[in-house]
Design a protein around this motif. Structure first.
Motif, PDB file in Angstrom:
ATOM      1  N   THR A 132       0.804  -1.224   0.000  1.00 50.94           N
ATOM      2  CA  THR A 132       0.000   0.000   0.000  1.00 50.94           C
ATOM      3  C   THR A 132       0.838   1.276   0.000  1.00 50.94           C
ATOM      4  O   THR A 132       0.639   2.136  -0.866  1.00 50.94           O
ATOM      5  N   PRO A 133       1.771   1.453   0.926  1.00 45.00           N
ATOM      6  CA  PRO A 133       2.534   2.707   0.883  1.00 45.00           C
ATOM      7  C   PRO A 133       3.421   2.834  -0.353  1.00 45.00           C
ATOM      8  O   PRO A 133       3.753   3.937  -0.767  1.00 45.00           O
ATOM      9  N   ILE A 134       3.771   1.705  -0.956  1.00 46.80           N
ATOM     10  CA  ILE A 134       4.614   1.745  -2.149  1.00 46.80           C
ATOM     11  C   ILE A 134       3.806   2.190  -3.366  1.00 46.80           C
ATOM     12  O   ILE A 134       4.253   3.029  -4.154  1.00 46.80           O
ATOM     13  N   VAL A 135       2.586   1.637  -3.524  1.00 43.51           N
ATOM     14  CA  VAL A 135       1.790   1.948  -4.717  1.00 43.51           C
ATOM     15  C   VAL A 135       0.929   3.197  -4.569  1.00 43.51           C
ATOM     16  O   VAL A 135       0.433   3.719  -5.562  1.00 43.51           O
ATOM     17  N   ALA A 136       0.748   3.693  -3.350  1.00 50.21           N
ATOM     18  CA  ALA A 136      -0.154   4.832  -3.110  1.00 50.21           C
ATOM     19  C   ALA A 136       0.111   6.028  -4.016  1.00 50.21           C
ATOM     20  O   ALA A 136      -0.826   6.572  -4.618  1.00 50.21           O
ATOM     21  N   PRO A 137       1.354   6.479  -4.194  1.00 52.70           N
ATOM     22  CA  PRO A 137       1.572   7.652  -5.050  1.00 52.70           C
ATOM     23  C   PRO A 137       1.264   7.390  -6.529  1.00 52.70           C
ATOM     24  O   PRO A 137       0.880   8.301  -7.256  1.00 52.70           O
ATOM     25  N   TYR A 138       1.393   6.150  -6.945  1.00 50.96           N
ATOM     26  CA  TYR A 138       1.204   5.817  -8.353  1.00 50.96           C
ATOM     27  C   TYR A 138      -0.261   5.607  -8.733  1.00 50.96           C
ATOM     28  O   TYR A 138      -0.611   5.705  -9.911  1.00 50.96           O
ATOM     29  N   ILE A 139      -1.105   5.288  -7.755  1.00 47.74           N
ATOM     30  CA  ILE A 139      -2.517   5.038  -8.056  1.00 47.74           C
ATOM     31  C   ILE A 139      -3.431   6.153  -7.554  1.00 47.74           C
ATOM     32  O   ILE A 139      -4.640   6.019  -7.578  1.00 47.74           O
ATOM     33  N   GLY A 140      -2.844   7.236  -7.085  1.00 50.28           N
ATOM     34  CA  GLY A 140      -3.646   8.364  -6.613  1.00 50.28           C
ATOM     35  C   GLY A 140      -4.373   8.091  -5.312  1.00 50.28           C
ATOM     36  O   GLY A 140      -5.471   8.599  -5.087  1.00 50.28           O
ATOM     37  N   LEU A 141      -3.772   7.318  -4.442  1.00 56.01           N
ATOM     38  CA  LEU A 141      -4.389   6.963  -3.162  1.00 56.01           C
ATOM     39  C   LEU A 141      -4.125   8.101  -2.177  1.00 56.01           C
ATOM     40  O   LEU A 141      -3.323   8.002  -1.264  1.00 56.01           O
ATOM     41  N   ASN A 142      -4.832   9.216  -2.393  1.00 58.60           N
ATOM     42  CA  ASN A 142      -4.588  10.408  -1.584  1.00 58.60           C
ATOM     43  C   ASN A 142      -5.875  11.144  -1.202  1.00 58.60           C
ATOM     44  O   ASN A 142      -5.827  12.269  -0.738  1.00 58.60           O
ATOM     45  N   ASN A 143      -7.029  10.488  -1.407  1.00 66.22           N
ATOM     46  CA  ASN A 143      -8.293  11.117  -1.026  1.00 66.22           C
ATOM     47  C   ASN A 143      -9.267  10.049  -0.536  1.00 66.22           C
ATOM     48  O   ASN A 143      -9.043   8.854  -0.714  1.00 66.22           O
ATOM     49  N   SER A 144     -10.348  10.503   0.070  1.00 64.75           N
ATOM     50  CA  SER A 144     -11.284   9.574   0.710  1.00 64.75           C
ATOM     51  C   SER A 144     -11.954   8.634  -0.286  1.00 64.75           C
ATOM     52  O   SER A 144     -12.135   7.455  -0.007  1.00 64.75           O
ATOM     53  N   ARG A 145     -12.305   9.144  -1.440  1.00 62.46           N
ATOM     54  CA  ARG A 145     -13.002   8.309  -2.429  1.00 62.46           C
ATOM     55  C   ARG A 145     -12.107   7.186  -2.948  1.00 62.46           C
ATOM     56  O   ARG A 145     -12.531   6.040  -3.064  1.00 62.46           O
ATOM     57  N   THR A 146     -10.880   7.517  -3.247  1.00 64.29           N
ATOM     58  CA  THR A 146      -9.936   6.501  -3.705  1.00 64.29           C
ATOM     59  C   THR A 146      -9.655   5.484  -2.596  1.00 64.29           C
ATOM     60  O   THR A 146      -9.540   4.288  -2.862  1.00 64.29           O
ATOM     61  N   ALA A 147      -9.567   5.966  -1.357  1.00 61.50           N
ATOM     62  CA  ALA A 147      -9.320   5.057  -0.233  1.00 61.50           C
ATOM     63  C   ALA A 147     -10.468   4.066  -0.078  1.00 61.50           C
ATOM     64  O   ALA A 147     -10.245   2.894   0.217  1.00 61.50           O
ATOM     65  N   MET A 148     -11.715   4.523  -0.282  1.00 59.89           N
ATOM     66  CA  MET A 148     -12.860   3.614  -0.179  1.00 59.89           C
ATOM     67  C   MET A 148     -12.836   2.570  -1.290  1.00 59.89           C
ATOM     68  O   MET A 148     -13.098   1.390  -1.057  1.00 59.89           O
ATOM     69  N   ALA A 149     -12.510   3.005  -2.507  1.00 56.94           N
ATOM     70  CA  ALA A 149     -12.424   2.052  -3.617  1.00 56.94           C
ATOM     71  C   ALA A 149     -11.279   1.067  -3.388  1.00 56.94           C
ATOM     72  O   ALA A 149     -11.433  -0.139  -3.626  1.00 56.94           O
ATOM     73  N   TYR A 150     -10.159   1.576  -2.909  1.00 61.92           N
ATOM     74  CA  TYR A 150      -9.011   0.715  -2.634  1.00 61.92           C
ATOM     75  C   TYR A 150      -9.346  -0.305  -1.548  1.00 61.92           C
ATOM     76  O   TYR A 150      -9.047  -1.495  -1.683  1.00 61.92           O
ATOM     77  N   GLY A 151      -9.981   0.156  -0.491  1.00 58.95           N
ATOM     78  CA  GLY A 151     -10.386  -0.750   0.584  1.00 58.95           C
ATOM     79  C   GLY A 151     -11.331  -1.824   0.085  1.00 58.95           C
ATOM     80  O   GLY A 151     -11.234  -2.988   0.463  1.00 58.95           O
ATOM     81  N   GLY A 152     -12.246  -1.437  -0.806  1.00 59.78           N
ATOM     82  CA  GLY A 152     -13.183  -2.406  -1.366  1.00 59.78           C
ATOM     83  C   GLY A 152     -12.510  -3.440  -2.240  1.00 59.78           C
ATOM     84  O   GLY A 152     -12.852  -4.623  -2.206  1.00 59.78           O
ATOM     85  N   MET A 153     -11.543  -3.013  -3.018  1.00 60.28           N
ATOM     86  CA  MET A 153     -10.856  -3.954  -3.909  1.00 60.28           C
ATOM     87  C   MET A 153      -9.908  -4.881  -3.149  1.00 60.28           C
ATOM     88  O   MET A 153      -9.787  -6.044  -3.487  1.00 60.28           O
ATOM     89  N   MET A 154      -9.247  -4.365  -2.141  1.00 63.22           N
ATOM     90  CA  MET A 154      -8.273  -5.182  -1.402  1.00 63.22           C
ATOM     91  C   MET A 154      -8.957  -6.151  -0.441  1.00 63.22           C
ATOM     92  O   MET A 154      -8.569  -7.294  -0.342  1.00 63.22           O
ATOM     93  N   GLY A 155      -9.919  -5.677   0.303  1.00 64.03           N
ATOM     94  CA  GLY A 155     -10.734  -6.557   1.133  1.00 64.03           C
ATOM     95  C   GLY A 155     -10.205  -6.933   2.492  1.00 64.03           C
ATOM     96  O   GLY A 155     -10.967  -7.312   3.350  1.00 64.03           O
ATOM     97  N   SER A 156      -8.932  -6.846   2.728  1.00 65.29           N
ATOM     98  CA  SER A 156      -8.373  -7.253   4.015  1.00 65.29           C
ATOM     99  C   SER A 156      -8.339  -6.057   4.957  1.00 65.29           C
ATOM    100  O   SER A 156      -7.569  -5.126   4.752  1.00 65.29           O
ATOM    101  N   ILE A 157      -9.165  -6.089   5.999  1.00 63.11           N
ATOM    102  CA  ILE A 157      -9.236  -4.953   6.916  1.00 63.11           C
ATOM    103  C   ILE A 157      -7.895  -4.702   7.589  1.00 63.11           C
ATOM    104  O   ILE A 157      -7.452  -3.561   7.702  1.00 63.11           O
ATOM    105  N   SER A 158      -7.215  -5.755   8.002  1.00 62.75           N
ATOM    106  CA  SER A 158      -5.918  -5.563   8.662  1.00 62.75           C
ATOM    107  C   SER A 158      -4.879  -5.049   7.679  1.00 62.75           C
ATOM    108  O   SER A 158      -4.084  -4.164   8.003  1.00 62.75           O
ATOM    109  N   GLY A 159      -4.874  -5.577   6.473  1.00 66.43           N
ATOM    110  CA  GLY A 159      -3.920  -5.123   5.463  1.00 66.43           C
ATOM    111  C   GLY A 159      -4.157  -3.688   5.036  1.00 66.43           C
ATOM    112  O   GLY A 159      -3.227  -2.884   4.936  1.00 66.43           O
TER     113      GLY A 159
END
Length: 198
Positions: A132-159
């Motif tokens: 996650t911290p490695i790919v965050a800058p490359y996939i635009g993981l910097n706002n709430s909407r993207t974080a929700m989509a990312y959380g939905g796609m990844m699925g692991s709450i702990s991860g």
């Protein structure tokens, strides 16, 4: 060391938690604190931002459940498994480690297969934490909407929560919002609909 001595003293029932002085250990590390922590993050959510997830969050949740399941089925078959219960249990482990265990229990899978499913889910969580911290800058993981989509796609709450904690702690509640539904959704569809489709 404490677990060993606790097991010897209590003859293997609850370990160190059976010794009255160490009774608090029965709570530590259990799902109780994890679930409480995840629920507590919901208090940091801006409802207006959460509503923006809408169909994107729902689509990410569905795809984040079905795609790992398909990968799990493919890998299980590639390793020579043919029994639908075994294949479904292993594939459910690719959704989350909890879903793998619940699905295996619901379908009556053998203990070694349930262990494989849980191990796959734990491996997935660790990989998400690291990536996650490695790919965050490359996939635009910097706002709430993207974080929700990312959380939905990844699925692991702990991860997702650990990974977002390293990438941007302000996004943890949003990533956790959609991710928390994976366990319930996966526990509903894996031992039923997806089992029938396997």
């Amino acid at each position: 060391v404490l677990a060993y001595f606790g097991g010897r003293i209590t003859h293997g029932h609850h370990g160190i938690g059976d010794v009255p002085m160490f009774g608090g250990f029965l709570l530590m590390g259990g799902g109780l604190f994890r679930d409480f922590s995840v629920t507590a993050t919901a208090f940091n959510i801006d409802i207006a931002q959460a509503k923006r997830a809408g169909w994107i969050g729902f689509t990410a949740l569905v795809l984040g459940t079905i795609l790992p399941f398909i990968v799990g089925v493919t890998v299980a078959r590639a390793y020579g498994y043919t029994d639908p219960v075994t294949i479904t249990t292993i594939a459910a482990g690719c959704v989350t480690y909890i879903v793998g265990g619940v699905t295996g229990g619901a379908l009556g899978a053998a203990s070694p297969i349930v262990a494989i499913a849980v191990a796959i889910g734990v491996l997935k969580a660790i990989l998400i934490m690291i990536a996650t911290p490695i790919v965050a800058p490359y996939i635009g993981l910097n706002n709430s909407r993207t974080a929700m989509a990312y959380g939905g796609m990844m699925g692991s709450i702990s991860g997702v929560t650990a990974g977002l904690g390293a990438a941007n702690p302000r996004l943890i509640p949003y990533g956790a919002l959609v991710t928390t539904f994976h366990t319930g959704f996966g526990c509903l569809v894996c031992p039923s609909i997806l089992f029938l489709l396997t």
